[in-house]
Motif scaffolding. Structure first.
Motif, PDB file in Angstrom:
ATOM      1  N   SER A 273      37.741  43.792  38.872  1.00 12.04           N
ATOM      2  CA  SER A 273      37.915  42.622  39.731  1.00 12.04           C
ATOM      3  C   SER A 273      38.529  43.006  41.068  1.00 12.04           C
ATOM      4  O   SER A 273      38.278  42.369  42.076  1.00 12.04           O
ATOM      5  CB  SER A 273      38.774  41.583  39.032  1.00 12.04           C
TER       6      SER A 273
ATOM      7  N   PHE B 261      33.944  33.859  40.321  1.00  6.51           N
ATOM      8  CA  PHE B 261      34.681  34.526  41.399  1.00  6.51           C
ATOM      9  C   PHE B 261      36.040  33.870  41.624  1.00  6.51           C
ATOM     10  O   PHE B 261      36.997  34.545  42.008  1.00  6.51           O
ATOM     11  CB  PHE B 261      33.858  34.522  42.695  1.00  6.51           C
TER      12      PHE B 261
ATOM     13  N   PRO C 149      44.553  37.895  38.933  1.00  4.62           N
ATOM     14  CA  PRO C 149      45.601  38.848  39.325  1.00  4.62           C
ATOM     15  C   PRO C 149      46.913  38.161  39.679  1.00  4.62           C
ATOM     16  O   PRO C 149      47.985  38.680  39.393  1.00  4.62           O
ATOM     17  CB  PRO C 149      45.012  39.535  40.567  1.00  4.62           C
TER      18      PRO C 149
ATOM     19  N   VAL D  68      37.802  32.571  39.167  1.00 11.93           N
ATOM     20  CA  VAL D  68      38.583  33.131  38.057  1.00 11.93           C
ATOM     21  C   VAL D  68      39.071  34.533  38.426  1.00 11.93           C
ATOM     22  O   VAL D  68      40.244  34.867  38.229  1.00 11.93           O
ATOM     23  CB  VAL D  68      37.733  33.169  36.764  1.00 11.93           C
ATOM     24  N   LEU D  69      38.174  35.333  39.006  1.00  6.01           N
ATOM     25  CA  LEU D  69      38.538  36.701  39.372  1.00  6.01           C
ATOM     26  C   LEU D  69      39.631  36.742  40.432  1.00  6.01           C
ATOM     27  O   LEU D  69      40.416  37.683  40.473  1.00  6.01           O
ATOM     28  CB  LEU D  69      37.311  37.465  39.886  1.00  6.01           C
ATOM     29  N   SER D  70      39.688  35.744  41.314  1.00  2.00           N
ATOM     30  CA  SER D  70      40.745  35.771  42.338  1.00  2.00           C
ATOM     31  C   SER D  70      42.057  35.214  41.811  1.00  2.00           C
ATOM     32  O   SER D  70      43.114  35.590  42.303  1.00  2.00           O
ATOM     33  CB  SER D  70      40.380  34.975  43.593  1.00  2.00           C
TER      34      SER D  70
ATOM     35  N   ASN E  40      36.356  43.529  44.026  1.00  5.82           N
ATOM     36  CA  ASN E  40      35.702  42.328  44.478  1.00  5.82           C
ATOM     37  C   ASN E  40      35.372  42.427  45.967  1.00  5.82           C
ATOM     38  O   ASN E  40      36.241  42.667  46.788  1.00  5.82           O
ATOM     39  CB  ASN E  40      36.714  41.218  44.276  1.00  5.82           C
TER      40      ASN E  40
END
Lengths: 271, 263
Positions: free
Chosen positions: B254, A147, A154, A149-151, B257
């Motif tokens: 993503s 998570f 972008p 990494v996902l934030s 999320n």
């Protein structure tokens, strides 16, 4: 505005209101009863702080709250460092490497938590690694790091890449350029990744249960066991959870309000 | 000799190694356990045994039905909420969205405990186990279903709605021809995020179903105590279900999320 539009508007507001009411009813019920001197909801009593006092008197309860907090902070910090470095590395890697690492990184995100938990537990036993704080922290990192990494990803995509090159041309070492140029640009993503990691770790029951050392209790495992044991001793413990829920709720509300105020002030300052 | 030049790519290595040891290796070990017997010989008996036990099969059916009902109820409540909020012209609507996300930050076992206390007070704890379980799951997973459709609907260009009404479309056509198709990715990711935990998160069913409601996730717990090979088989089946449903829904985005980190 004509009558029909007004009626529709009212219906919408009522619908939203009812859903919100349902969402908050259990929490508000506990919040009210956390100040009432009774161990059973429905029985009325006098105003008291006894349930709150219990939280701070019982070493067992204090211990599990402490465990939950430090575990969340440690796991979130480690996940943030690992995940941020991983995201930066992935971003500059070849397309195929990037796709591969990113794909594997998604597995814990979409997987059922119980599958992640079981696979970790079986793995640790297979390599003769006894359950310890190490396995517990690894377990939490597995669910938190993807998570982060996902934030961060972008923000890396939005970043102005020429600034890094400029820093190198002006004589900065790559490491220095990374810390002084890249990191400041992605820091909002890093912070939201950290916050996400904290909430995931605080909330976790299943992975904790399968990777924790013997006798290590967090809020999740402790409350789960206490409610299911259901003997006379726990009636008191259960009522102290009303106080705990209320405190957490108030802390969250305060945090959200303060961070929104802070954000607004920053935006206004920029204007 | 010059020291090798620092490359940003190398930052990826610790994470890649971490994933190799703690994500890929565990999956392979599960696979190995699922297809071996207690003497570690290759065997498909776990698979056969699992699907030939009538009591297991009926539990699987129950579990899937519970998950389906939970998902549908969540969708029926969450979709209108997302739609109303996304189309609302209110200035401070983010406050209301925040209100829907906020309870998620309370520890989920404490939240389920709160419902347990509420049920106990009303007097239905231990009376209507399946209803209680579904109610708890809807309560717990609802925000997962609100945010993804909401964020996809926010991105829909207003001019599309204007064009629709200019061309004579009414409220219903604009909903059916614009909102629904364009928010499909959000709905799908909400559905996967609700359906899967509803089949596997046995904390809710244990605490609210009076330990009378067994869901698939509980099998893994029971096998973890007794038979790892069977446990791994159940885990493997769940894993396959997850991957197939992810592929069908077009992968995980993503930006959808949840948990409101990007609000």
């Amino acid at each position: 505005m004509n009558k029909k539009a007004l009626a529709i508007k009212c219906c919408k507001a009522i619908f939203i209101g009812i859903v919100l009411l349902l969402l908050y009813a259990p929490i508000l019920l506990l919040a009210v009863y956390s100040f009432v001197s009774t161990d059973h909801i429905g029985l009325w009593g006098s105003f008291t702080f006894a349930h709150y006092a219990k939280l701070f008197k019982e070493p067992e309860i204090l211990g599990m709250i402490g465990n939950t907090l430090w575990l969340a902070v440690v796991a979130a910090l480690l996940s943030t460092v690992l995940g941020t470095a991983g995201a930066i590395g992935m971003f500059y890697s070849k397309k195929r490497v990037k796709a591969l690492v990113h794909g594997v990184s998604q597995i814990p995100v979409i997987n059922a938590e119980i599958v992640t938990a079981l696979s970790l537990a079986v793995t640790f036993v297979s390599v003769k690694l006894e359950s310890s704080l190490f396995t517990l922290i690894i377990g939490h990192m597995v669910i938190c790091t993807p998570f982060v990494v996902l934030s961060v990803m972008p923000k890396l995509k939005q970043m102005d890449n020429s600034l890094y090159e400029a820093a190198l041309d002006l004589g900065a070492s790559p490491a220095k350029a990374l810390f002084k140029v890249v990191l400041p640009q992605i820091i909002p993503g890093v912070i939201s990744g950290f916050m996400l990691a904290i909430t995931l770790s605080l909330d976790d029951y299943i992975v904790t249960f399968y990777t924790r050392p013997e006798g290590f209790e967090t809020i999740s495992t402790y409350v789960f066991n206490a409610t299911l044991r259901g003997n006379a001793h726990t009636a008191e413990t259960l009522s102290s959870f009303w106080a705990l829920t209320t405190i957490i709720f108030v802390v969250i509300v305060a945090f959200v309000v303060l961070s929104n105020l802070g954000g607004r002030r920053k935006k206004e300052a920029k204007k | 000799m010059k020291a090798p030049r620092f490359s940003r790519k190398t930052l990826c290595i610790p994470y890649a190694v971490f994933l190799l040891f703690f994500v890929i290796a565990p999956m392979l070990i599960i696979l190995a356990y699922a297809f071996t017997d207690r003497e570690m010989h290759f065997s498909v008996m776990n698979f056969v045994r699992f699907f030939s036990d009538p009591s297991k099969l009926s539990t699987i059916v129950y579990s899937i039905v519970i998950a389906l009902i939970t998902t549908v109820v969540c969708l029926l409540i969450a979709f209108p909420v997302a739609y109303i909020l996304a189309r609302s012209k209110m200035k401070k609507k983010f406050v209301i969205v925040m209100l829907f996300v906020l309870p998620m930050w309370i520890n989920f076992v404490l939240r389920i405990n709160a419902i347990r206390e509420l049920f106990n007070w009303i007097g239905i704890l231990g009376q209507a186990n399946y209803f209680n379980t579904v109610f708890g799951m809807v309560y717990d997973f609802l925000p997962f279903m609100i945010l993804p459709p909401y964020t996809t609907m926010l991105k829909i260009d207003d001019s599309l709605y204007e064009a629709c009404s200019d061309l004579g479309g009414n409220g219903f056509t604009s909903f059916a021809r614009i909102t629904l198709p364009l928010s499909k990715p959000g709905i799908l990711s909400g559905v996967t995020m609700v359906f899967l935990p509803s089949m596997t998160n046995y904390v809710v069913s244990d605490m609210l179903g009076n330990s009378k409601v067994t869901i698939i996730g509980k099998f893994i717990y029971e096998y973890f105590e007794s038979d790892w090979h069977m446990g791994s088989m159940v885990a493997l089946i769940l894993l396959i279900v997850v991957f197939v449903s992810t592929l069908l829904s077009g992968g995980f985005k993503s930006e959808e999320n949840v948990r409101g980190a990007n609000l």
